[in-house]
Design an enzyme around this catalytic site. Sequence first.
Site, PDB file in Angstrom:
ATOM      1  N   HIS A 167     -90.765 -47.605-108.867  1.00 55.79           N
ATOM      2  CA  HIS A 167     -91.905 -48.498-108.667  1.00 55.79           C
ATOM      3  C   HIS A 167     -93.018 -47.736-107.956  1.00 55.79           C
ATOM      4  O   HIS A 167     -92.775 -46.689-107.336  1.00 55.79           O
ATOM      5  CB  HIS A 167     -91.493 -49.704-107.825  1.00 55.79           C
ATOM      6  CG  HIS A 167     -90.572 -50.645-108.533  1.00 55.79           C
ATOM      7  ND1 HIS A 167     -90.387 -51.943-108.110  1.00 55.79           N
ATOM      8  CD2 HIS A 167     -89.786 -50.490-109.624  1.00 55.79           C
ATOM      9  CE1 HIS A 167     -89.526 -52.547-108.910  1.00 55.79           C
ATOM     10  NE2 HIS A 167     -89.142 -51.690-109.833  1.00 55.79           N
ATOM     11  N   GLU A 190     -94.720 -48.219-105.189  1.00 58.89           N
ATOM     12  CA  GLU A 190     -94.569 -48.017-103.752  1.00 58.89           C
ATOM     13  C   GLU A 190     -93.491 -46.984-103.436  1.00 58.89           C
ATOM     14  O   GLU A 190     -93.689 -46.118-102.571  1.00 58.89           O
ATOM     15  CB  GLU A 190     -94.235 -49.345-103.051  1.00 58.89           C
ATOM     16  CG  GLU A 190     -95.305 -50.410-103.194  1.00 58.89           C
ATOM     17  CD  GLU A 190     -95.138 -51.295-104.430  1.00 58.89           C
ATOM     18  OE1 GLU A 190     -95.757 -52.371-104.451  1.00 58.89           O
ATOM     19  OE2 GLU A 190     -94.409 -50.923-105.369  1.00 58.89           O
ATOM     20  N   CYS A 201     -92.116 -55.882-104.344  1.00 58.63           N
ATOM     21  CA  CYS A 201     -90.838 -56.526-104.639  1.00 58.63           C
ATOM     22  C   CYS A 201     -89.887 -56.273-103.471  1.00 58.63           C
ATOM     23  O   CYS A 201     -90.190 -55.472-102.581  1.00 58.63           O
ATOM     24  CB  CYS A 201     -90.258 -55.957-105.936  1.00 58.63           C
ATOM     25  SG  CYS A 201     -89.583 -54.286-105.771  1.00 58.63           S
ATOM     26  N   CYS A 223     -89.062 -52.494-102.895  1.00 51.72           N
ATOM     27  CA  CYS A 223     -90.185 -51.731-102.350  1.00 51.72           C
ATOM     28  C   CYS A 223     -90.473 -52.131-100.912  1.00 51.72           C
ATOM     29  O   CYS A 223     -90.771 -51.266-100.076  1.00 51.72           O
ATOM     30  CB  CYS A 223     -91.416 -51.921-103.217  1.00 51.72           C
ATOM     31  SG  CYS A 223     -91.236 -51.166-104.850  1.00 51.72           S
TER      32      CYS A 223
END
Length: 156
Positions: free
Chosen positions: A53, A55, A83, A86
């Site tokens: 992801h 991040e 999320c 993250c």
Amino acid sequence: MNNHNIFMSRAIELSENNVKNGGGPFGAVIVKEGKIVAEGFNQVTQNNDPTAHAEVTAIRNAASHLSTYDLSGCVIYTSCEPCPMCLGAIYWSGIREMYYGNTQKNAASIGFDDEFIYKEIDKPISERKLVTTQLMNEEALKAFRLWQDLEDKIEY
């Protein structure tokens, strides 16, 4: 345009560019002492990595660039509210300040709905959808004991 807007604009630009290049609509930048030290964008499908992801990628890049796992003193700007994975990575990294663009609700409206994970975390292990069974606890504790007794460990 203030610095917060400049950094958020870059995170948003990364998210837009990633969509144009076949990736997911997420971007993030990490800033230290007023300068961008790392960037990341969603690379889940490009890398076949469900943890890639924006991040997490930005955190990995920042840690590598700064040669440290401790990103305290850094700020993260992300194009979307993180999320659960993250968010956990942000906390574990030591980052204590975050700015985000889109909300969880915005993400859910286009198919990125993490609500089920938040609900699962709150459930007792026996009620989660992920079948979870503890095995070999005594054997696994050996590594914890070794760690506990290690005198020159680097705590994190």
